[in-house]
Design a protein around this motif. Structure first.
Motif, PDB file in Angstrom:
ATOM      1  N   UNK A  24     -63.735  28.460  70.417  1.00 57.48           N
ATOM      2  CA  UNK A  24     -63.155  29.717  69.964  1.00 57.48           C
ATOM      3  C   UNK A  24     -62.860  29.697  68.472  1.00 57.48           C
ATOM      4  N   UNK A  25     -62.796  30.874  67.893  1.00 61.08           N
ATOM      5  CA  UNK A  25     -62.450  30.938  66.478  1.00 61.08           C
ATOM      6  C   UNK A  25     -60.946  30.739  66.331  1.00 61.08           C
ATOM      7  N   UNK A  26     -60.591  29.987  65.316  1.00 58.28           N
ATOM      8  CA  UNK A  26     -59.194  29.686  65.103  1.00 58.28           C
ATOM      9  C   UNK A  26     -58.626  30.607  64.028  1.00 58.28           C
ATOM     10  N   UNK A  27     -57.348  30.914  63.978  1.00 58.56           N
ATOM     11  CA  UNK A  27     -56.337  30.513  64.961  1.00 58.56           C
ATOM     12  C   UNK A  27     -56.432  31.358  66.229  1.00 58.56           C
ATOM     13  N   UNK A  28     -56.114  30.745  67.343  1.00 60.91           N
ATOM     14  CA  UNK A  28     -56.147  31.460  68.615  1.00 60.91           C
ATOM     15  C   UNK A  28     -54.922  32.364  68.680  1.00 60.91           C
ATOM     16  N   UNK A  29     -55.129  33.628  69.095  1.00 60.02           N
ATOM     17  CA  UNK A  29     -53.996  34.551  69.138  1.00 60.02           C
ATOM     18  C   UNK A  29     -53.022  34.116  70.222  1.00 60.02           C
ATOM     19  N   UNK A  30     -51.793  34.562  70.047  1.00 58.72           N
ATOM     20  CA  UNK A  30     -50.713  34.102  70.911  1.00 58.72           C
ATOM     21  C   UNK A  30     -50.969  34.437  72.383  1.00 58.72           C
ATOM     22  N   UNK A  31     -51.509  35.644  72.586  1.00 53.88           N
ATOM     23  CA  UNK A  31     -51.649  36.087  73.974  1.00 53.88           C
ATOM     24  C   UNK A  31     -52.868  35.487  74.673  1.00 53.88           C
ATOM     25  N   UNK A  32     -53.582  34.614  73.996  1.00 56.94           N
ATOM     26  CA  UNK A  32     -54.689  33.952  74.684  1.00 56.94           C
ATOM     27  C   UNK A  32     -54.184  32.868  75.634  1.00 56.94           C
ATOM     28  N   UNK A  33     -52.940  32.457  75.421  1.00 55.37           N
ATOM     29  CA  UNK A  33     -52.375  31.472  76.342  1.00 55.37           C
ATOM     30  C   UNK A  33     -51.994  32.165  77.642  1.00 55.37           C
ATOM     31  N   UNK A  34     -52.421  31.586  78.718  1.00 55.52           N
ATOM     32  CA  UNK A  34     -52.225  32.232  80.020  1.00 55.52           C
ATOM     33  C   UNK A  34     -50.740  32.448  80.330  1.00 55.52           C
ATOM     34  N   UNK A  35     -49.895  31.522  79.860  1.00 54.12           N
ATOM     35  CA  UNK A  35     -48.472  31.655  80.184  1.00 54.12           C
ATOM     36  C   UNK A  35     -47.759  32.617  79.246  1.00 54.12           C
ATOM     37  N   UNK A  36     -48.387  32.964  78.150  1.00 57.81           N
ATOM     38  CA  UNK A  36     -47.746  33.891  77.213  1.00 57.81           C
ATOM     39  C   UNK A  36     -48.635  35.091  77.009  1.00 57.81           C
ATOM     40  N   UNK A  37     -49.222  35.583  78.076  1.00 55.00           N
ATOM     41  CA  UNK A  37     -50.233  36.623  77.897  1.00 55.00           C
ATOM     42  C   UNK A  37     -49.604  37.981  77.616  1.00 55.00           C
ATOM     43  N   UNK A  38     -48.318  38.157  77.980  1.00 62.77           N
ATOM     44  CA  UNK A  38     -47.682  39.461  77.756  1.00 62.77           C
ATOM     45  C   UNK A  38     -46.772  39.388  76.533  1.00 62.77           C
ATOM     46  N   UNK A  39     -46.484  40.548  76.004  1.00 62.84           N
ATOM     47  CA  UNK A  39     -45.545  40.649  74.902  1.00 62.84           C
ATOM     48  C   UNK A  39     -44.183  40.100  75.347  1.00 62.84           C
ATOM     49  N   UNK A  40     -43.415  39.514  74.417  1.00 63.81           N
ATOM     50  CA  UNK A  40     -42.143  38.892  74.808  1.00 63.81           C
ATOM     51  C   UNK A  40     -41.185  39.889  75.446  1.00 63.81           C
ATOM     52  N   UNK A  52     -41.922  42.764  76.875  1.00 64.81           N
ATOM     53  CA  UNK A  52     -42.465  43.239  78.158  1.00 64.81           C
ATOM     54  C   UNK A  52     -42.202  42.202  79.241  1.00 64.81           C
ATOM     55  N   UNK A  53     -42.399  40.958  78.895  1.00 65.69           N
ATOM     56  CA  UNK A  53     -42.223  39.894  79.884  1.00 65.69           C
ATOM     57  C   UNK A  53     -40.755  39.798  80.313  1.00 65.69           C
ATOM     58  N   UNK A  54     -39.851  39.839  79.334  1.00 66.95           N
ATOM     59  CA  UNK A  54     -38.431  39.718  79.657  1.00 66.95           C
ATOM     60  C   UNK A  54     -37.971  40.899  80.503  1.00 66.95           C
ATOM     61  N   UNK A  55     -38.382  42.078  80.089  1.00 69.85           N
ATOM     62  CA  UNK A  55     -37.936  43.295  80.768  1.00 69.85           C
ATOM     63  C   UNK A  55     -38.509  43.360  82.186  1.00 69.85           C
ATOM     64  N   UNK A  56     -39.739  42.907  82.336  1.00 67.07           N
ATOM     65  CA  UNK A  56     -40.345  42.917  83.678  1.00 67.07           C
ATOM     66  C   UNK A  56     -39.532  42.049  84.630  1.00 67.07           C
ATOM     67  N   UNK A  57     -39.089  40.918  84.136  1.00 63.03           N
ATOM     68  CA  UNK A  57     -38.310  40.039  85.016  1.00 63.03           C
ATOM     69  C   UNK A  57     -36.948  40.644  85.307  1.00 63.03           C
ATOM     70  N   UNK A  58     -36.444  41.457  84.377  1.00 60.11           N
ATOM     71  CA  UNK A  58     -35.169  42.128  84.650  1.00 60.11           C
ATOM     72  C   UNK A  58     -35.348  43.264  85.656  1.00 60.11           C
TER      73      UNK A  58
END
Lengths: 297, 482
Positions: free
Chosen positions: A112-128, A130-136
């Motif tokens: 892949x071309x570097x730098x890899x974007x943040x959301x390419x990581x499977x565990x951090x695929x959603x916006x912070x 969005x992720x927090x609010x979804x769990x709430x």
């Protein structure tokens, strides 16, 4: 196929050389080899390489030759034999270099071309947010339902008219203008939550105020905590909001409507924030209370 | 330092001080105390006239929703009743109306450049496969009246409704056109997996019918006819007894009238209908005939008269398109009961009987046209006979050995099998990558899909959804990563 040339000199030279010297050394060695082995019968040896392997070897040899071109070379260039290519690779490995092209070798789909974007990581695929609010939003541990609800909230924000911002309820500075918000629902949500997020909470010290009452002090909140408070208030307002329809889209609709109400300054959540800030300002008087001496703050 | 002045430190730099804060500052309040200010003092202050009072529950806590205080939770059945809710409750049907609301435009979505309006020849053109076409405004109204749009589809996201031309579309429309040109009838069942686009194929066929000035009749949800949610009454002088559903018929007549008004106005009646409550002289328009249905009581009679007129063989009569969504629901025993409290078969309901007779070919359309039924996989009852019949027809079409009945299974329904004895089965499958690309490019140019649509992105979504259009929509449009 093992190279027929004696590789011992290569191994002898490898240990004490330092890395910056490696490249120059390789060039020198290659030149030497090419003069020695020019007429050796190794070049005419029977070809046992498969076609594909040979092609790959030649490409590596060519890439190596390109590197050589930058250096002043005496004599004419000629194509390297397979043995020489193999030797070169061996030498490169010996000097701690990667003899293979990392772009193509060992990767089925390339690198892949570097730098890899943040959301390419499977565990951090959603916006912070969005992720927090979804769990709430989640109830009874049903994350998939909460995620579906969140998707519906974002879609509702996308398809409702642009909000009319109330100037007495200013939003976070720096977001896009109100008419751009609907097409970027994640920012819409973030702006709404961050705008009503309280800066402080009231911390209570039991029985310190006299008469068994708690002594209250303002305490700052971290960003994540602030968002949690804000969304908790939003959810409280949502639960009080009457449901006009029915079906599974109703809860997300109410949440989205409350978020729009927050951005438009109609929501009661703003009052909660204001009250908390007011109270926090008042109880600042307790910060230097003598009762707090010796307490861990 | 006074409280309002202090509160400024918590405000945004750009923000003016809200009026409520300054108003509160003008009244002397206990906030100005220079020393201890505690909860009790604050309580007094609130009594004295702070404008808004926070509820005791939420005063110091994050939220009652998340119960952060660790307060003991009570079981639901021991919870006290919170008392009557204020406000007017929604009227009967209002909640359902909101749930079923169809929104066809979204002004936030970007207008798509180069999107052309649908023309009937586009639906027949194999070179147009994979392109999107917009539905013209009048057609939108007609389709909305016919309830061709479903609330579960993604219409509210885009600026205007548009539809993808698929190879199945071209196939079906070509067959419709061929049948109509020969004054024949296309009898077909559209089947396929969940959310593969069966209902949308019906919509496209209706769009074609409307643009070609056919008479389009649609039953949007067959379950509305058979789940005993609309009124029914026996049709007099029928043996075995059939049942009419007058309320539903009236609704349907109104839809037919509104959607096909221009065509119906041009067609004249050829029979006198003495049974109607209103005298409709011969040679009055079909629209006038349908206008005779003003009360539910006369709806079925009027519909029968209308159908009789349509069955009149005449070169000037347009072809008919009769569609139904949710075939399983009419291929079983209904939820209605006879006066003897026996369950009524769906095909003893007069309207369903009419549809089934036409679908089976027992009563052909003399002026040609198409009768289409789509199966449903979302909320469908089991219908082993229908499944078997469709599998048999499919095998016959493919020229293979048709499957046989299971010898020890008792759940077959002979009437349903007879209905589907000679229909054509059209299977809707996943899209090709070309079609998927056309769809994704449309989403991206509407600003709804915020990603570059290249071969890799298309292949990713296509592989994720196996080409099933609804799954692609879920993966791209109903996601937390818009």
């Amino acid at each position: 196929m093992a190279p027929r040339v004696n590789v011992l000199p290569v191994f002898r030279g490898l240990s004490i050389r330092s890395r910056p010297l490696a490249q120059r050394c390789i060039a020198a060695q290659t030149r030497q080899l090419s003069t020695i082995d020019h007429n050796s019968d190794a070049a005419q040896s029977e070809n046992t390489f498969s076609d594909a392997l040979r092609a790959r070897m030649q490409t590596y040899g060519q890439s190596f030759e390109k590197k050589q071109e930058s250096e002043p070379s005496e004599g004419t260039e000629r194509a390297l034999t397979e043995n020489e290519i193999a030797l070169n690779q061996l030498q490169q490995a010996a000097y701690g270099l990667n003899p293979f092209d990392p772009e193509t070798h060992g990767h089925k789909f390339g690198v892949p071309t570097l730098p890899i974007s943040r959301d390419m990581n499977q565990k951090r695929r959603y916006d912070t947010v969005v992720e927090q609010v979804t769990k709430l939003l989640m109830k009874d541990g049903k994350l998939a339902k909460a995620q579906r609800d969140m998707a519906m909230i974002l879609n509702h924000l996308r398809s409702s008219p642009a909000p009319k911002v109330n100037p007495t309820r200013p939003l976070m500075p720096g977001p896009p203008t109100a008419d751009q918000l609907p097409l970027d629902p994640v920012t819409y949500l973030t702006v709404a939550i961050d705008s009503v997020a309280p800066l402080i909470k009231i911390r209570k010290y039991a029985k310190l105020a006299g008469g068994g009452r708690a002594l209250e002090l303002p305490a700052p909140l971290h960003q994540r905590q602030r968002r949690r408070w804000a969304f908790g208030w939003i959810l409280d307002a949502v639960n009080k909001r009457p449901s006009r329809g029915s079906g599974r889209a109703m809860f997300p609709t109410r949440v989205a409507e409350e978020i729009i109400a927050v951005v438009e300054g109609r929501s009661t959540v703003w009052d909660k924030r204001h009250e908390l800030h007011k109270r926090g300002t008042a109880v600042r008087a307790n910060v230097f209370s003598t009762k707090l001496r010796g307490k861990k703050l | 330092m006074s409280a309002p002045l202090s509160l400024r430190c918590l405000l945004r730099p750009s923000a003016p001080v809200p009026r409520s804060i300054t108003a509160a500052a003008s009244t002397p309040s206990p906030w100005t105390a220079t020393f201890s200010t505690t909860a009790s003092a604050q309580k007094d202050g609130q009594k004295m006239g702070t404008p808004k009072k926070m509820s005791a529950k939420t005063k110091g806590s994050v939220s009652t929703h998340m119960n952060p205080t660790g307060k003991k939770q009570t079981m639901a059945k021991f919870k006290k009743n919170k008392g009557a809710k204020t406000g007017k409750p929604p009227l009967p049907g209002e909640r359902k109306a909101l749930r079923k609301r169809i929104q066809l435009s979204n002004n936030n979505a970007l207008p798509v450049a180069g999107l052309v309006e649908l023309e009937p020849k586009d639906l027949l053109d194999p070179t147009k496969v994979g392109t999107m076409v917009a539905l013209p405004g009048e057609m939108q109204d007609s389709l909305r009246t016919l309830e061709a749009f479903k609330p579960t589809q993604f219409w509210p996201m885009f600026r205007q409704p548009a539809t993808l031309i698929r190879s199945e579309t071209v196939d079906l429309i070509a067959q419709m056109q061929e049948a109509a040109s020969k004054k024949q009838m296309l009898r077909a069942v559209i089947t396929g997996e969940r959310i593969t686009g069966k209902s949308l194929l019906l919509l496209q066929s209706m769009a074609y019918g409307l643009s070609k000035e056919w008479i389009v009749i649609n039953i949007p949800e067959a379950q509305e006819l058979t789940t005993a949610c609309t009124e029914y009454a026996p049709v007099p002088d029928t043996e075995p007894v059939q049942y009419m559903q007058n309320n539903y018929c009236l609704k349907m007549i109104q839809a037919i009238k509104k959607a096909n008004s221009s065509v119906l106005a041009k067609q004249a009646t050829v029979y006198s209908h003495p049974e109607l409550p209103q005298n409709i002289p011969i040679n009055s328009s079909l629209l006038a005939l349908l206008n005779a249905a003003k009360e539910p009581e006369s709806a079925w009679v009027v519909f029968q008269a209308f159908w009789k007129e349509l069955m009149h063989k005449d070169a000037t009569r347009p072809p008919i398109l009769f569609t139904l969504d949710g075939l399983q629901h009419i291929m079983k025993i209904s939820d209605y009961r006879s006066p003897a409290f026996e369950l009524i078969h769906s095909q003893d309901l007069a309207l369903v009987r009419l549809f089934c007779d036409t679908l089976s070919g027992a009563s052909p359309l003399p002026n040609g046209g198409a009768i289409l039924a789509a199966t449903t996989r979302g909320n469908a009852p089991r219908s082993p006979s229908m499944e078997l019949a469709l599998a048999q027809r499919e095998a016959e079409q493919a020229g293979t050995e048709p499957p046989a009945h299971e010898p020890y299974f008792k759940g077959y329904d002979t009437r349903s099998e007879a209905t589907l004895k000679s229909v054509k089965v059209m299977k809707v499958k996943g899209m090709s990558k070309l079609e998927a690309r056309g769809l994704m490019e449309y989403w991206a140019s509407s600003g709804i899909l915020r990603a570059t649509v290249d071969e890799k992105a298309v292949a990713a979504k296509w592989a994720l959804s196996a080409g099933v259009v609804g799954e692609m929509e879920r993966a791209s449009l109903l996601t937390m990563r818009p």
